[in-house]
Design a protein around this motif. Structure first.
Motif, mmCIF file in Angstrom:
data_model
loop_
_atom_site.group_PDB
_atom_site.id
_atom_site.type_symbol
_atom_site.label_atom_id
_atom_site.label_comp_id
_atom_site.label_asym_id
_atom_site.label_seq_id
_atom_site.Cartn_x
_atom_site.Cartn_y
_atom_site.Cartn_z
ATOM 1 N N UNK A 109 8.179 21.954 -11.724
ATOM 2 C CA UNK A 109 8.751 20.721 -12.266
ATOM 3 C C UNK A 109 7.886 19.518 -11.888
ATOM 4 N N UNK A 110 7.707 18.607 -12.834
ATOM 5 C CA UNK A 110 6.761 17.512 -12.667
ATOM 6 C C UNK A 110 7.261 16.403 -11.749
ATOM 7 N N UNK A 111 8.574 16.271 -11.556
ATOM 8 C CA UNK A 111 9.117 15.112 -10.838
ATOM 9 C C UNK A 111 9.792 15.488 -9.526
ATOM 10 N N UNK A 112 9.310 16.531 -8.881
ATOM 11 C CA UNK A 112 9.940 16.973 -7.641
ATOM 12 C C UNK A 112 10.012 15.859 -6.605
ATOM 13 N N UNK A 113 8.998 15.007 -6.572
ATOM 14 C CA UNK A 113 8.962 13.941 -5.556
ATOM 15 C C UNK A 113 9.138 12.557 -6.182
ATOM 16 N N UNK A 114 9.848 12.495 -7.274
ATOM 17 C CA UNK A 114 10.014 11.207 -7.954
ATOM 18 C C UNK A 114 10.678 10.177 -7.054
ATOM 19 N N UNK B 85 14.078 34.796 -12.850
ATOM 20 C CA UNK B 85 12.927 34.765 -13.747
ATOM 21 C C UNK B 85 13.011 33.552 -14.661
ATOM 22 N N UNK B 86 12.067 33.492 -15.608
ATOM 23 C CA UNK B 86 12.036 32.370 -16.538
ATOM 24 C C UNK B 86 11.405 31.139 -15.928
ATOM 25 N N UNK B 87 11.518 30.021 -16.626
ATOM 26 C CA UNK B 87 10.927 28.773 -16.161
ATOM 27 C C UNK B 87 11.916 27.997 -15.303
ATOM 28 N N UNK B 88 11.395 27.274 -14.348
ATOM 29 C CA UNK B 88 12.233 26.438 -13.498
ATOM 30 C C UNK B 88 12.719 25.229 -14.292
ATOM 31 N N UNK B 89 13.984 24.825 -14.113
ATOM 32 C CA UNK B 89 14.482 23.648 -14.833
ATOM 33 C C UNK B 89 13.581 22.444 -14.591
ATOM 34 N N UNK B 90 13.164 21.743 -15.643
ATOM 35 C CA UNK B 90 12.187 20.659 -15.493
ATOM 36 C C UNK B 90 12.729 19.411 -14.824
ATOM 37 N N UNK B 91 14.057 19.303 -14.687
ATOM 38 C CA UNK B 91 14.640 18.067 -14.172
ATOM 39 C C UNK B 91 14.813 18.041 -12.660
ATOM 40 N N UNK B 92 14.440 19.106 -11.967
ATOM 41 C CA UNK B 92 14.574 19.088 -10.507
ATOM 42 C C UNK B 92 13.823 17.891 -9.932
ATOM 43 N N UNK B 93 14.501 17.111 -9.094
ATOM 44 C CA UNK B 93 13.896 15.952 -8.453
ATOM 45 C C UNK B 93 13.962 14.679 -9.264
ATOM 46 N N UNK B 94 14.291 14.786 -10.516
ATOM 47 C CA UNK B 94 14.290 13.601 -11.388
ATOM 48 C C UNK B 94 15.530 12.756 -11.191
ATOM 49 N N UNK B 95 16.670 13.390 -10.899
ATOM 50 C CA UNK B 95 17.947 12.680 -10.837
ATOM 51 C C UNK B 95 18.531 12.592 -9.435
ATOM 52 N N UNK B 96 17.872 13.201 -8.456
ATOM 53 C CA UNK B 96 18.418 13.174 -7.091
ATOM 54 C C UNK B 96 17.273 13.051 -6.086
ATOM 55 N N UNK B 97 17.637 12.713 -4.880
ATOM 56 C CA UNK B 97 16.647 12.571 -3.815
ATOM 57 C C UNK B 97 16.374 13.929 -3.190
ATOM 58 N N UNK B 98 15.642 14.745 -3.917
ATOM 59 C CA UNK B 98 15.356 16.109 -3.482
ATOM 60 C C UNK B 98 14.485 16.096 -2.230
ATOM 61 N N UNK B 99 14.904 16.889 -1.246
ATOM 62 C CA UNK B 99 14.200 16.921 0.031
ATOM 63 C C UNK B 99 13.458 18.246 0.240
#
Length: 1016
Positions: free
Chosen positions: A381-386, A353-367
Motif C-alpha cells: 500500500x502506497x500510504x502506509x506512513x501517510x 492471498x491476493x492484493x493488500x487493501x490499498x487504503x491501509x495507513x490512509x485513514x488512520x495513524x497506522x503504527x
C-alpha cells in the motif's frame, strides 16, 4: 506491551482507583483522636514487625489518625496500609482487635507462612491485599470464613500458593474482585460462578490441571474483566458467553482451547479487549460481529480457518487486530484498510492471498503493519506512513512486486523494515536510509542502486544479500557506528574494500561474498575486535592474507575462498579457534598451519596447488622432507653409530625414572588412565598438574568444586585448576562433549579454558590464572589479603574501575548470549565468578558448569537449581526453566553490588540485595543513601545512580521486562562514553528513559532473535 505488563498496569489502576474512590467514607478523620486501646494495638503491631524504620513516626506521643498508613472514622482505625515496608514477620492474631478494620493492605513485603487464617476474626474487612509476599501452601477449605458478608476485594497475587482454589471461595457472596496469580497446580472451582457480584476475575499464569471454562461462569453478568491466560484451559468457549453482558476485557490466551469462536462473543456490546492468544481453537471466525465498541481483537496462535469476515470492517473503534499464526485464507477485506482508528495490524503466518487493501495507513495513524509469511501479491500500500507514525513494516515471505512506496522515504518514525523474500525491484527511497531505522532486511529481492554514505545512526542490522546493488562500498561506511550485522552477499559491488570499513566498533558479522571486489584486504583489519563471522569468498581479491586476521579475538568463521590470494597461510591463523574455515580455490602455497592438519578441515584448502600437508587425508600434496646432501650421509651415520652407546644408557636411565614416577603416581592415586583434552597450546603436562593438587595450593571452593593455583614453570606462571566435586555422577562422554563446546569459546572477557583432564570418575578443568582473583573479594572484604603479596591492606575499587569491570563482564555475557551458537546460559553468574587479571580486566568464569552439573537426572526440586541465593531469578527458582533472562537478573545483582558494596544475599534468609534495592527505590529514599561510601565522589554520582537504576531494571520480577544483555551493554557503554571519565557528569536519568520505563512503553519492535515483535 507484554501480556503480564499490561495485566499488572490494569490491576493497579483498577483496584486502587475503583475501590478507594468508591469508599469515601474511609477518609482520614482528624477531628477525633484514636481511642487509646487501638493505639496500644498499633504500637504492639509495630513491635511484632521488628520496628521497621519507616514506621519510626509511630510513637505513643502522636495520634495514629495522623499517621499516613492509617485512616480513621470517628476515632477508630478503619484502614491499615503497610505495603512496601520490608516486613518479614507473620501477621499476629491481635491485628483483628482493631474491630472496625475495613481495609488491610500488606502487599510487597516478605511476610512468610501459610494463608493467615488469623484474619478470619477481622469481621468487617472489605479489602484485603496479601500480594507480593512469601506465603506458601494451599488456600484453606474454609476460606469463606473470611468476612463472608463484607469482603469485596481479595488480592492474593504473586505468592507461592499451590494446590486447588477451594469451592468455598464461591460463598464469599460480596466479592467484587478476585486476583489469584500464583503457583496453583490443582483446579479452580465452578463455584466461582456463584459470585454474582464479581466484576474482576484474574486467574492467569497458574498451572492448573487441564479443565474447561465452567458454564457457571456465564452467570457472572456483572463481570467486566476476565483474565485467564496461561491457565491450561481446554475444550470450547461456552456458547452462552454472550450472557456476560458487562464484559469489557477478555483474555484467554496461551491455553489449549478448541472448537469455534461462539457467535455470541461478538454481541457483547461493552467488550473493548479480546485476547484469545496462543490457544488451539479451530474453525472459522464467525461473521456475526456486532460489537461496535471492540477496540482490540487478538485471536492469534490458534487454528482458525476460513476467511477474515467482512464485518471486521464495521468496527470503527478497532485499534488493534491480531490474527497471526492461524490457517486463514482468502483475501483481506478492503474495508479493513478504511478503519479510522486502526493502529496495529498483525496477519502474519496464515494462507492469505491476493492484493493488500490499498487504503491501509490512509485513514488512520497506522503504527505497525505485519503481513509476513502469506501469499500476497501486487504492491505494498502506497500510504502506509501517510500520518507519520509508522514504526515497522514486516511483509517478508510473500510474492509482492514493484518498487517501495515513496512515502516510506519520508517516514521519520520508521524503525524496522523486513521485506526479504519477495520480488521487489527498483531503488530504496533515499530518505529511508536516514530515518530512525534500526533493522533493514531486504535480502532475496531484485533491488538496485548504490549504498549511501550516510545511514540512520541507530542502524544495527543490515541485510541486502541476493539483490543487484552495485558500485563501490562508500568510504562513508565509517559513520555506520552501530552496525552489528552487515550482510551484502551476491550483489554487484566492485572496487576495493575500503579501509574505513574496519573502523566499525560493533561489527560482529560481515558477509561480502559473491561480489566483484578486488585488491588486497585492508591493513587495519586488526580493528575488528568483535568480529565473529567474516566472508569475502567468490570475489577478485588478491595479495597475501594478512597475518592480523589471526589476532581477531572472537572470530569463529572465516571464508576467503574463490579469490586470487597468494603466498603462504600466515601462521597466526593457527591461533584462531574456528568452527569454520575455507581458503580453497586460491593460489596459496607452503605448508598449512599444523592446527588445521586434521579431518575437520579436509575441505578448507582444496584448489591451492602450492599447498602441502603432512596429513594425506586432506587431499593436498605431501610436504617434502629436508634431507642432507649425500656427501654428508656418511658423517651422519658415523655420528649416529657413535651415539648408540650413549643412547642406550639414556634409555635405561629414562626407563628407571618412569618406573619410580609411576610408583609415586600410583601411591597418590594418579593412575595412567587420565586423558588430557587440549583446547590451547600447552606448556605443561598432565602429571605436572596432578602432582600439585595439594591443600597448600587450594585457593577456593564452591558448589562446583575446589580450585587450585598450580605453577607451570619456574618463571612464576600459574594456571587455575578446578576439580569438579560431583564428577562421579556425570556421564563421561557427555561431559567431554560439553567441555569441548566450552573449549571453543574465545573472548577477551571470558576466562580461557585451556584443557580438560579426566577419567571416568574424576574431572579437572584447567583455566588461565587471574592474578586479582574474584570481584567479590575486592567488593566485600574491607580488609583482605593482597592477591599478589599476601599482605593485609584496605581494598578499594574506585568507581571508574567498577564501571569498567561491569562493561567487561557485560561484553562477555553478551557474547555468550548473542554470538555463540548455540547460545550459552551461565545459570550461576555471581561476583565470585567475575575474575580480574593483573590490570583488573574482568572475565566471566565457570560458564557452562551449572548446566553440566544439573542435567544428570536429579529430581525436580529446589535443591538442584544451579545458582546462589540472592542471584537466582525468581522464575528459575520456581520452575527451573531457564533462558538468557536468568543471567540478566544475576548480572543486575552484580551491578547493585558494584554500586552499594553490599553482598548479593544482603539481608536475611528471606530477602536479598535486589529486594532491598527495589524497596529503597520504591519508597522514594535518596538513591545516594544506597551508595558504597568508597565511591562517593561528586563527579560520579549521576553515573552511579544510573547504574543503580539499571540494576533494578535487570532484576525485575517479570522476565520479559528485563533488557537483553545487548541493551545492558549499550547502556553501560553510553555511561562511559558520554563524558570523559573523571569529569563532571552532566547526564540525567533521561538517558535511561527508553529502557528504565519499560513498563510504561511499547515493547521494542525487535525481539531477541532479530524478528519483529510489536504487541497490539
Amino acid at each position: 506491551m507484554s501480556k503480564t505488563t499490561q495485566w499488572s498496569s490494569q490491576l493497579t489502576s483498577l483496584i486502587f482507583t475503583i475501590f478507594f474512590l468508591s469508599l469515601p467514607f474511609l477518609g482520614n478523620s482528624q477531628t477525633t483522636k484514636t481511642n487509646p486501646e487501638e493505639q496500644t494495638i498499633l504500637l504492639k503491631l509495630k513491635q511484632q514487625w521488628l520496628n521497621p524504620p519507616s514506621l519510626s513516626h509511630w510513637t505513643s506521643s502522636s495520634d495514629p489518625c495522623t499517621w499516613p498508613e492509617i485512616n480513621c472514622t470517628s476515632g477508630s482505625v478503619t484502614k491499615l496500609n503497610v505495603s512496601n515496608l520490608a516486613i518479614t514477620e507473620t501477621i499476629p492474631s491481635f491485628i483483628c482487635d482493631l474491630k472496625n478494620l475495613t481495609v488491610l493492605d500488606l502487599n510487597h513485603n516478605s511476610i512468610p507462612g501459610s494463608f493467615p487464617t488469623v484474619l478470619y476474626n477481622c469481621s468487617k474487612l472489605e479489602y484485603l491485599d496479601l500480594s507480593q509476599n512469601l506465603f506458601v501452601g494451599t488456600i484453606p477449605d474454609d476460606i469463606d470464613r473470611l468476612s463472608p458478608s463484607t469482603l469485596q476485594y481479595l488480592i492474593l497475587e504473586v505468592n507461592n500458593f499451590t494446590g486447588d482454589i477451594p469451592p468455598a471461595i464461591g460463598k464469599l457472596a460480596g466479592l467484587k474482585c478476585l486476583y489469584a496469580r500464583n503457583l496453583f497446580n490443582g483446579s479452580f472451582p465452578a463455584e466461582i460462578g456463584n459470585l454474582l457480584n464479581l466484576e474482576e476475575l484474574a486467574l492467569s499464569t497458574n498451572r492448573f490441571v487441564p479443565q474447561p471454562i465452567p458454564s457457571s461462569f456465564t452467570r457472572l453478568k456483572k463481570l467486566r474483566f476476565l483474565w485467564m491466560f496461561q491457565t491450561n484451559l481446554i475444550g470450547e468457549i461456552p456458547q452462552d458467553i454472550g450472557n456476560m453482558t458487562a464484559l469489557e476485557s477478555l483474555d484467554l490466551s496461551e491455553n489449549e482451547l478448541s472448537g469455534n469462536i461462539p457467535g455470541g462473543l461478538f454481541q457483547l456490546k461493552n467488550l473493548s479487549d479480546l485476547f484469545l492468544y496462543k490457544n488451539r481453537l479451530v474453525g472459522s471466525i464467525p461473521s456475526s460481529i456486532e460489537a461496535l465498541n471492540l477496540e482490540i481483537i487478538d485471536l492469534s496462535h490458534n487454528s482458525l480457518t476460513g476467511k477474515i469476515p467482512d464485518e471486521f470492517g464495521k468496527l470503527t473503534n478497532l485499534t488493534g487486530l491480531a490474527l497471526d499464526f492461524n490457517e486463514l485464507s482468502g483475501e483481506v477485506p478492503t474495508s479493513l484498510g478504511m478503519l479510522p482508528s486502526l493502529v496495529d495490524i498483525k496477519l502474519f503466518y496464515n494462507n492469505l492471498s491476493g492484493q493488500l487493501p490499498p487504503d491501509f495507513g490512509r485513514h488512520s495513524k497506522l503504527r505497525t503493519f505485519e503481513v509476513s509469511a502469506n501469499n500476497f501479491t501486487g504492491n505494498l500500500p502506497q500510504d502506509l506512513c501517510k500520518n507519520g507514525v509508522l514504526i515497522g513494516v514486516v511483509a517478508f515471505g510473500n510474492s509482492l512486486t514493484g518498487e517501495l512506496p515513496p512515502s516510506l522515504g519520508n517516514c521519520d518514525s520508521m524503525q524496522v523494515v523486513q521485506l526479504q523474500g519477495n520480488q521487489f525491484s527498483g531503488q530504496i527511497p533515499d530518505g529511508l536510509w536516514t530515518t530512525n531505522l534500526t533493522t533493514l532486511l531486504i535480502q532475496n529481492n531484485s533491488f538496485t542502486g548504490q549504498l549511501p554514505d550516510k545511514v540512520a545512526s541507530g542502524l544495527s542490522i543490515l541485510d541486502i544479500s541476493n539483490n543487484q546493488f552495485s558500485g563501490e562500498i562508500p568510504a562513508g561506511v565509517s559513520s555506520w557506528n552501530n552496525l552489528r550485522e552487515f550482510k551484502a552477499s551476491n550483489n554487484l559491488f566492485s572496487g576495493k574494500i575500503p579501509q574505513e570499513l574496519t573502523s566499525l566498533p560493533e561489527l560482529g558479522t560481515l558477509l561480502l561474498d559473491g561480489n566483484r571486489l578486488s585488491g588486497s584486504l585492508p591493513s587495519s583489519i586488526i580493528s575488528w575486535k568483535g568480529l565473529n563471522v567474516l566472508s569475502f569468498s567468490n570475489n577478485e581479491l588478491s595479495g597475501q592474507i594478512p597475518a592480523a586476521i589471526g589476532l581477531l579475538p572472537v572470530l569463529n568463521a572465516l571464508d576467503l575462498s574463490e579469490n586470487d590470494f597468494s603466498g603462504q597461510i600466515p601462521a597466526q591463523i593457527g591461533l584462531l579457534r574456528l568452527n569454520s574455515l575455507n581458503l580453497s580455490s586460491n593460489r596459496l602455497s607452503g605448508r598449512i598451519p599444523g592446527e588445521f592438519e586434521n579431518a575437520a578441515f579436509d575441505r578448507s584448502f582444496l584448489g591451492n596447488a602450492g599447498l602441502c600437508s603432512r596429513n594425506p587425508s586432506l587431499g593436498l600434496n605431501a610436504c617434502a622432507s629436508h634431507t642432507r646432501e649425500s656427501n654428508k650421509l656418511s658423517a651422519k651415520f658415523v655420528a649416529a653409530v657413535s651415539s648408540i652407546a650413549a643412547f642406550g644408557f639414556l634409555v635405561a636411565l629414562v626407563y628407571t625414572f618412569f618406573l619410580i614416577r609411576g610408583y609415586k603416581k600410583k601411591k597418590q592415586g594418579l593412575d595412567s588412565t587420565w586423558k588430557l583434552t587440549s583446547f590451547q597450546k600447552l606448556n605443561f603436562t598432565a602429571p605436572s598438574l596432578l602432582s600439585s593438587l595439594t591443600e597448600s595450593n587450594m585457593i577456593g571452593s564452591g558448589g562446583s568444586g575446589n580450585v587450585y593455583r598450580v605453577p607451570i614453570n619456574s618463571s612464576g606462571a600459574y594456571v587455575a585448576v578446578k576439580k569438579i566435586c560431583n564428577s562421579k555422577r556425570l556421564d563421561h562422554k557427555e561431559f567431554l562433549a560439553e567441555v569441548e563446546i566450552l573449549g571453543t569459546i574465545r573472548h577477551s572477557n571470558i576466562v580461557k579454558l585451556m584443557c580438560c583432564i579426566s577419567t571416568d570418575s574424576s574431572k579437572l578443568l584447567v583455566y588461565e590464572y587471574m592474578e586479582n582473583r574474584s570481584l567479590d573479594r575486592w567488593l566485600h572484604c574491607k580488609r583482605n589479603r593482597s592477591a599478589n603479596t599476601g599482605s593485609i591492606h584496605h581494598i578499594v575499587l574506585e568507581w571508574p574501575k567498577r564501571l569498567q569491570i561491569a562493561i567487561d563482564a557485560a561484553r562477555g555475557l553478551c557474547y555468550m548470549h548473542h554470538d555463540c551458537s548455540p547460545s550459552i546460559i551461565h545459570r550461576d553468574l555471581k561476583s565470585s565468578n567475575i575474575l580480574l587479571d593483573s590490570e583488573f580486566n574482568a572475565k566471566i568464569a565457570d560458564f557452562g558448569l551449572a548446566r553440566m552439573l544439573v542435567k544428570d537426572g536429579e529430581p525436580n526440586t529446589m535443591s538442584v537449581v544451579a545458582g546462589s541465593f540472592g542471584y537466582i531469578a525468581p522464575e528459575y527458582a520456581q520452575t527451573r526453566r531457564v533462558n538468557e533472562k536468568v543471567d540478566v537478573y544475576s548480572f543486575g545483582v552484580i551491578l547493585l553490588e558494584l554500586v552499594t558494596g553490599r553482598e548479593g544475599n544482603y539481608g536475611d534468609e528471606t530477602s536479598s540485595l535486589a529486594e532491598w534495592a527495589w524497596r529503597h527505590f520504591q519508597e522514594g529514599k535518596p538513591i545516594i543513601d544506597a551508595f558504597d561510601e568508597d565511591i562517593m565522589e561528586p563527579c560520579y554520582l549521576d553515573e552511579i545512580a544510573n547504574v543503580f537504576k539499571l540494576g533494578i531494571f535487570c532484576t525485575g520480577l517479570v522476565p520479559s521486562n528485563r533488557p537483553t544483555m545487548r541493551d545492558v551493554l549499550q547502556i553501560l557503554l553510553r555511561s562511559v562514553h558520554s563524558v570523559p571519565m573523571g569529569e563532571k557528569n552532566g547526564r540525567s536519568e533521561c538517558d535511561f528513559a527508553p529502557l528504565l520505563n519499560n513498563s510504561k512503553r511499547e515493547k521494542s519492535l525487535i525481539d531477541e532473535d532479530g524478528g519483529f515483535d510489536s504487541m497490539v
